[in-house]
Design a protein around this motif. Structure first.
Motif, PDB file in Angstrom:
ATOM      1  N   ASP A 196      42.602  43.742  48.723  1.00 19.04           N
ATOM      2  CA  ASP A 196      41.831  44.128  49.906  1.00 19.04           C
ATOM      3  C   ASP A 196      40.571  43.284  50.076  1.00 19.04           C
ATOM      4  N   TYR A 197      40.016  42.792  48.975  1.00 12.98           N
ATOM      5  CA  TYR A 197      38.772  42.024  49.040  1.00 12.98           C
ATOM      6  C   TYR A 197      39.023  40.528  49.222  1.00 12.98           C
ATOM      7  N   GLY A 198      40.287  40.140  49.497  1.00 14.93           N
ATOM      8  CA  GLY A 198      40.592  38.756  49.854  1.00 14.93           C
ATOM      9  C   GLY A 198      41.149  37.890  48.752  1.00 14.93           C
ATOM     10  N   SER A 199      41.161  38.370  47.526  1.00 16.12           N
ATOM     11  CA  SER A 199      41.680  37.572  46.414  1.00 16.12           C
ATOM     12  C   SER A 199      43.197  37.695  46.340  1.00 16.12           C
ATOM     13  N   ARG A 200      43.803  36.719  45.724  1.00 13.03           N
ATOM     14  CA  ARG A 200      45.219  36.794  45.344  1.00 13.03           C
ATOM     15  C   ARG A 200      45.205  36.757  43.818  1.00 13.03           C
ATOM     16  N   ASP A 201      45.796  37.774  43.181  1.00 13.10           N
ATOM     17  CA  ASP A 201      45.709  37.942  41.737  1.00 13.10           C
ATOM     18  C   ASP A 201      47.083  38.169  41.127  1.00 13.10           C
ATOM     19  N   TYR A 202      47.189  37.844  39.847  1.00 10.83           N
ATOM     20  CA  TYR A 202      48.303  38.339  39.037  1.00 10.83           C
ATOM     21  C   TYR A 202      47.772  38.693  37.666  1.00 10.83           C
ATOM     22  N   MET A 203      48.529  39.511  36.947  1.00 10.61           N
ATOM     23  CA  MET A 203      48.081  40.015  35.654  1.00 10.61           C
ATOM     24  C   MET A 203      49.196  39.864  34.620  1.00 10.61           C
ATOM     25  N   ALA A 204      48.791  39.469  33.399  1.00 10.53           N
ATOM     26  CA  ALA A 204      49.742  39.292  32.303  1.00 10.53           C
ATOM     27  C   ALA A 204      49.153  39.897  31.033  1.00 10.53           C
ATOM     28  N   ARG A 205      50.042  40.213  30.080  1.00 13.71           N
ATOM     29  CA  ARG A 205      49.587  40.748  28.792  1.00 13.71           C
ATOM     30  C   ARG A 205      50.091  39.829  27.690  1.00 13.71           C
ATOM     31  N   ASP A 206      49.208  39.494  26.742  1.00 17.39           N
ATOM     32  CA  ASP A 206      49.640  38.653  25.626  1.00 17.39           C
ATOM     33  C   ASP A 206      50.280  39.505  24.537  1.00 17.39           C
ATOM     34  N   ALA A 207      50.766  38.866  23.501  1.00 18.00           N
ATOM     35  CA  ALA A 207      51.529  39.543  22.449  1.00 18.00           C
ATOM     36  C   ALA A 207      50.715  40.586  21.693  1.00 18.00           C
ATOM     37  N   GLU A 208      49.373  40.497  21.746  1.00 18.45           N
ATOM     38  CA  GLU A 208      48.547  41.468  21.028  1.00 18.45           C
ATOM     39  C   GLU A 208      47.878  42.475  21.962  1.00 18.45           C
ATOM     40  N   GLY A 209      48.360  42.533  23.214  1.00  9.90           N
ATOM     41  CA  GLY A 209      47.924  43.568  24.133  1.00  9.90           C
ATOM     42  C   GLY A 209      46.756  43.234  25.031  1.00  9.90           C
ATOM     43  N   ASN A 210      46.168  42.037  24.903  1.00 12.89           N
ATOM     44  CA  ASN A 210      45.058  41.655  25.765  1.00 12.89           C
ATOM     45  C   ASN A 210      45.586  41.362  27.165  1.00 12.89           C
ATOM     46  N   VAL A 211      44.833  41.788  28.175  1.00 16.66           N
ATOM     47  CA  VAL A 211      45.247  41.616  29.568  1.00 16.66           C
ATOM     48  C   VAL A 211      44.491  40.434  30.170  1.00 16.66           C
ATOM     49  N   TRP A 212      45.265  39.477  30.667  1.00 14.74           N
ATOM     50  CA  TRP A 212      44.729  38.276  31.298  1.00 14.74           C
ATOM     51  C   TRP A 212      44.988  38.376  32.793  1.00 14.74           C
ATOM     52  N   SER A 213      43.918  38.435  33.580  1.00 18.70           N
ATOM     53  CA  SER A 213      44.028  38.471  35.033  1.00 18.70           C
ATOM     54  C   SER A 213      43.643  37.103  35.573  1.00 18.70           C
ATOM     55  N   PHE A 214      44.412  36.637  36.531  1.00 19.12           N
ATOM     56  CA  PHE A 214      44.155  35.351  37.171  1.00 19.12           C
ATOM     57  C   PHE A 214      44.041  35.601  38.660  1.00 19.12           C
ATOM     58  N   GLY A 215      43.034  35.006  39.303  1.00 15.41           N
ATOM     59  CA  GLY A 215      42.854  35.249  40.722  1.00 15.41           C
ATOM     60  C   GLY A 215      42.099  34.149  41.418  1.00 15.41           C
ATOM     61  N   THR A 216      42.035  34.277  42.724  1.00 16.07           N
ATOM     62  CA  THR A 216      41.335  33.284  43.546  1.00 16.07           C
ATOM     63  C   THR A 216      39.897  33.701  43.853  1.00 16.07           C
ATOM     64  N   TYR A 217      39.536  34.946  43.574  1.00 11.60           N
ATOM     65  CA  TYR A 217      38.183  35.416  43.794  1.00 11.60           C
ATOM     66  C   TYR A 217      37.266  34.881  42.708  1.00 11.60           C
TER      67      TYR A 217
ATOM     68  N   GLY B 153      58.144  33.217  29.603  1.00 10.52           N
ATOM     69  CA  GLY B 153      58.302  34.490  28.922  1.00 10.52           C
ATOM     70  C   GLY B 153      57.075  35.369  28.801  1.00 10.52           C
ATOM     71  N   MET B 154      55.992  35.040  29.489  1.00 13.09           N
ATOM     72  CA  MET B 154      54.792  35.878  29.434  1.00 13.09           C
ATOM     73  C   MET B 154      55.102  37.228  30.072  1.00 13.09           C
ATOM     74  N   GLU B 155      54.594  38.302  29.483  1.00 16.15           N
ATOM     75  CA  GLU B 155      54.778  39.625  30.087  1.00 16.15           C
ATOM     76  C   GLU B 155      53.887  39.718  31.328  1.00 16.15           C
ATOM     77  N   ILE B 156      54.502  39.855  32.478  1.00 16.39           N
ATOM     78  CA  ILE B 156      53.771  39.936  33.737  1.00 16.39           C
ATOM     79  C   ILE B 156      53.600  41.412  34.092  1.00 16.39           C
ATOM     80  N   LEU B 157      52.361  41.849  34.214  1.00 20.01           N
ATOM     81  CA  LEU B 157      52.068  43.237  34.568  1.00 20.01           C
ATOM     82  C   LEU B 157      52.022  43.437  36.073  1.00 20.01           C
ATOM     83  N   MET B 158      51.574  42.413  36.802  1.00 17.19           N
ATOM     84  CA  MET B 158      51.491  42.464  38.257  1.00 17.19           C
ATOM     85  C   MET B 158      51.768  41.066  38.791  1.00 17.19           C
ATOM     86  N   PRO B 159      52.765  40.906  39.659  1.00 16.19           N
ATOM     87  CA  PRO B 159      53.025  39.590  40.229  1.00 16.19           C
ATOM     88  C   PRO B 159      51.895  39.212  41.193  1.00 16.19           C
ATOM     89  N   PRO B 160      51.859  37.970  41.670  1.00 14.34           N
ATOM     90  CA  PRO B 160      50.823  37.593  42.628  1.00 14.34           C
ATOM     91  C   PRO B 160      50.770  38.583  43.797  1.00 14.34           C
TER      92      PRO B 160
END
Length: 139
Positions: A113-134, A102-109
């Motif tokens: 362009d710089y070679g990373s694979r990333d996704y982005m999520a937002r927590d219940a208080e609005g903080n943005v958590w980005s996860f990536g391979t870079y 149920g995490m709010e996903i802002l951007m799927p994997p």
């Protein structure tokens, strides 16, 4: 940058939450962090918590407490935090877990362009958590 004597990171994001206990549950149960330390005051507010993922850590606590940091951060947030995951497969598994819980996903994997694979999520208080391979600074 790492502490060459211990191999530990030397930079630790610190986030204050209105409901720090809920944030800890989300970070551990949904995003796979491990609660390394959680200290509460007599009223149940989180005075200090440290959560880890890989060799990184984030520190967090409850808003509304007294002290220099709490006063300085009173109007702060939301923040953005980037977390390095090992591989595209690790990232896809991590995303699937977060989305399924149920995490709010802002951007799927997404391949960048710089070679990373990333996704982005937002927590219940609005903080943005980005996860990536870079990994910044990696050779």
């Amino acid at each position: 940058m790492t502490d060459t004597a211990h191999g530990a990171p030397t930079v630790f994001p610190t986030v204050l939450y209105e409901d720090a206990k809920a944030a800890i549950r989300t970070l551990t149960e949904v995003l796979g962090f491990t609660a390394e330390a959680v200290y509460e005051d007599g009223g149940g507010a989180v005075v200090h918590a440290e959560l880890s993922l890989g060799n990184g850590r984030v520190m967090l606590g409850s808003r509304g407490r007294d002290g220099v940091f709490a006063r300085a951060m009173a109007g702060g947030g939301p923040v953005g935090i980037y977390v390095v995951l090992g591989s595209a497969e690790d990232l896809d598994r991590h995303h699937a877990r977060a989305a399924a819980r149920g995490m709010e996903i802002l951007m799927p994997p997404t391949g960048q362009d710089y070679g990373s694979r990333d996704y982005m999520a937002r927590d219940a208080e609005g903080n943005v958590w980005s996860f990536g391979t870079y990994a910044p600074g990696a050779a």
